[in-house]
Design an enzyme around this catalytic site. Structure first.
Site, PDB file in Angstrom:
ATOM      1  N   CYS A 134       0.842  -1.208   0.000  1.00 54.80           N
ATOM      2  CA  CYS A 134       0.000   0.000   0.000  1.00 54.80           C
ATOM      3  C   CYS A 134       0.871   1.251   0.000  1.00 54.80           C
ATOM      4  O   CYS A 134       1.440   1.631   1.030  1.00 54.80           O
ATOM      5  CB  CYS A 134      -0.918   0.001   1.225  1.00 54.80           C
ATOM      6  N   CYS A 137      -0.435   4.094   2.218  1.00 53.39           N
ATOM      7  CA  CYS A 137      -0.209   3.918   3.661  1.00 53.39           C
ATOM      8  C   CYS A 137       1.266   4.134   4.023  1.00 53.39           C
ATOM      9  O   CYS A 137       1.570   4.704   5.067  1.00 53.39           O
ATOM     10  CB  CYS A 137      -0.590   2.508   4.099  1.00 53.39           C
ATOM     11  N   ASP A 138       2.188   3.654   3.196  1.00 52.15           N
ATOM     12  CA  ASP A 138       3.591   3.579   3.620  1.00 52.15           C
ATOM     13  C   ASP A 138       4.572   4.469   2.833  1.00 52.15           C
ATOM     14  O   ASP A 138       5.717   4.611   3.238  1.00 52.15           O
ATOM     15  CB  ASP A 138       4.083   2.114   3.488  1.00 52.15           C
TER      16      ASP A 138
END
Ligand code: NAP
Length: 438
Positions: A134, A137-138
Site C-alpha cells: 500500500c 499507507c507507507d
C-alpha cells in the site's frame, strides 16, 4: 442476539452504497467493517474515474460515502470483524470475532480481498520493513529513497505515480514488456524522468539487513541486483468472501464468488458485490452498481419472505426460503384478471398487496364468491386437482401477488403435515362457499 432485515459485511464503496439504499428504504440494517470504512479507497491516493469528481482522494471519497449513508440512518460499525456466516432455517446468522451473533433475512457480502503475494524469498521476512502492499499507507516513510514497484496493472501504475512524490528513482518491475494498466496511467508514469521500466523481469529475492536494501530480478537469463530501500508489490488481488462460509458457496477457480444478474449467490438470501465477486472490472463504479442491484433485490426478497412466512407459518423455514427464490412478483391494476375460470392451472399465488375478488360463472352470470386480502393465497384448487381453474380472480385495487410454479407449490404443500392440512381445509372451505353452479 440482534435481528436485522439486512446485514452488510464490508464498508468499501459497495457496502456503503448498499447501506445507503437500505437505509433510504427504511430496512433495519447494519454494516460491519473489520477496519475503518472505505475499503480499497483507503489504499488509493487519487481517484479520477468517479463520475462527477474529476479528482478526489480515496480517503475523502470514503468519508463522503460514509457520511452520506449515515445521514440517511445507516448504522455503521467499524472495527467489527465478522468471523462466519451460516444459514439457520431462513435466517442468516452472522458470527462476529468478538463472540456476538446477529441474525438477518439477507446478507450482502462486500468484503473485497487481499493483495496477492509474490511468494519469493525475503518478501514475508521484510513485510513492514520495506516490503509494502500500500503506497498510500507507507510511501511517505521512503522519502528520498530508491524504490521498486512490482506489477503491470492499474494498481502498480497508480500507486507508482503516488510513490514518485517520495522516490528518488523508481524501478517498475514487470514480468512482460506489455502492461495491462490503462494507457493514461502508463503515459503519465513512464514519462517521468525518475522512472525506469525493468521488463521483462521476474523478481527472485528481496534482501537487506534490518530493512530492505535490494531486490534481485532475472532478465534475459541473468540475475540483476537493484539497490532499493522499499519494494511495493501490486501483482493482483485475492478475493476473501468465500472464507466467511463453511457451507458451500459457488466460486470460480480464483475464489471469486459467482452470482446471477441480481448479485445472488447460490445460498438463498446471500448476495455478493464488488471486488469479491467474479466480474470483468474491479472499479468503484461497478462496485456501487453491483450494490444497488443487490440491495434492491434483497429488499424484495426480504419482503416476500416475510409475506410467505405470514401465509405459511407452519412450513419449515428452509422450504420458505427456497420457494421465495422461485416466486415471481406480479402486479395488476384494479379490474385486471389474475386467473380466469376454465384456464389451465399452472401456478399458485399469494396476495401481498391490494385486494381481489373471486368470481364464478353460473347460469345467472358471474358472481362474487369471496374476496382476497394481503396474506391470502389462491390457485391451489386447480393445481392440486389437476383440473382447470374453477374461478376467476380479478384485482379490485392495485394488487401484487407472488406466483409460485407447480413444482414449488408441491414442495411447499409437502413440506409439513400442518401445511398440507391448511391447504386442504382452505380448499374445502372454498368449495363449500362456491356451492353448486345452479
Ligand atoms: P491486475 O490488473 O490483476 O494486475 C496484476 C499485475 O500483476 C499484472 O500486470 C500481472 O502481470 C502481474 N502479476 C500477477 N501475478 C504476478 C506474479 N506472480 N509475479 C509478477 N507479476 C505478477 O491487478 P491490479 O493492478 O491490482 O488491479 C486489480 C483490479 O482493480 C483491476 O481490475 C484494475 O483495473 C482495478 N483497478 C483500477 C484502478 C483504476 O484506477 N480505475 C486502480 C487500481 C485497480 P500480467 O499482466 O503479466 O498478468
Amino acid at each position: 442476539m440482534a435481528d436485522y432485515d439486512l446485514v452488510i459485511i464490508g464498508g468499501g464503496p459497495a457496502g456503503l452504497t448498499a447501506g445507503l439504499y437500505a437505509a433510504r428504504a427504511n430496512m433495519h440494517t447494519v454494516l460491519f467493517e473489520a477496519k475503518d470504512i472505505g475499503g480499497e479507497l483507503l489504499n488509493t491516493d487519487l481517484i479520477e474515474d468517479w463520475p462527477g469528481e474529476e479528482s478526489i482522494t480515496g480517503r475523502e471519497l470514503a468519508e463522503k460515502m460514509g457520511a452520506h449513508a449515515t445521514k440517511f440512518g445507516l448504522t455503521i460499525q467499524p472495527y467489527s470483524p465478522v468471523k462466519k456466516i451460516r444459514s439457520e432455517g431462513d435466517w442468516k446468522v452472522v458470527e462476529m470475532e468478538d463472540g456476538t451473533t446477529h441474525r438477518a433475512y439477507a446478507v450482502i457480502v462486500t468484503v473485497g480481498g487481499e493483495p496477492t503475494k509474490l511468494e519469493v524469498p525475503g518478501e514475508a521476512e521484510f513485510h513492514g520493513r520495506g516490503v509494502s502492499y500500500c503506497a498510500v499507507c507507507d510511501g511517505a516513510f521512503f522519502k528520498g529513497e530508491d524504490l521498486a514497484v512490482v506489477g503491470g496493472g492499474d494498481s502498480a501504475f497508480q500507486e507508482g505515480l503516488f510513490l514518485t512524490r517520495f522516490a528518488k528513482n523508481l524501478s517498475l518491475i514487470h514480468r512482460r514488456n506489455d502492461f495491462r494498466a490503462q494507457q493514461i496511467l502508463q503515459d503519465r508514469l513512464l514519462g517521468m524522468d525518475q522512472v525506469t521500466a525493468v521488463t521483462p523481469a521476474t523478481v527472485k529475492e528481496i534482501g537487506g539487513d534490518t530493512q530492505v536494501r535490494w531486490i534481485d530480478v532475472e532478465r534475459d537469463g541473468a540475475v540483476e541486483r537493484i539497490a532499493v530501500g522499499g519494494v511495493f508489490v501490486f501483482v493482483g488481488f485475492k478475493p476473501v468472501g468465500r472464507h466467511l462460509f463453511d457451507e458451500h458457496i459457488d466460486h470460480d477457480e480464483n475464489g471469486y464468488l459467482l452470482t446471477d444478474q441480481y448479485m445472488r449467490t447460490n445460498i438463498p438470501g446471500v448476495y455478493a458485490c464488488g471486488d469479491t465477486r467474479a466480474q470483468l472490472a474491479k472499479q468503484i463504479t461497478t462496485a456501487v452498481g453491483d450494490a444497488t442491484t443487490a440491495v434492491l433485490h434483497a429488499e424484495r426478497y426480504i419482503e416476500e419472505l416475510k409475506h410467505v412466512r405470514r401465509s405459511f407459518p407452519e412450513a419449515p423455514s428452509e422450504t420458505l426460503e427456497r420457494e421465495v427464490e422461485r416466486m415471481k412478483l406480479q402486479r395488476f391494476l384494479a379490474g385486471q384478471t389474475i386467473i380466469r375460470e376454465g384456464d389451465p392451472a399452472y401456478s399458485f399465488f399469494i396476495l401481498t398487496r391490494g385486494a381481489a375478488s373471486v368470481r364464478q360463472n353460473g347460469p345467472h352470470g358471474e358472481r362474487e364468491i369471496s374476496t382476497l386480502k394481503p396474506g391470502d393465497f389462491f390457485g391451489e384448487i386447480g393445481l392440486l386437482s389437476g383440473t382447470v381453474r374453477n374461478a376467476t380472480v380479478r384485482a379490485t385495487a392495485p394488487t401484487e401477488v407472488l406466483e409460485l410454479d407447480a413444482v414449488g407449490f408441491r414442495e411447499l404443500v409437502e413440506s409439513s403435515q400442518a401445511t398440507k392440512d391448511r391447504v386442504q381445509s382452505s380448499i374445502e372451505q372454498r368449495l363449500a362457499k362456491a356451492g353448486p353452479k345452479t
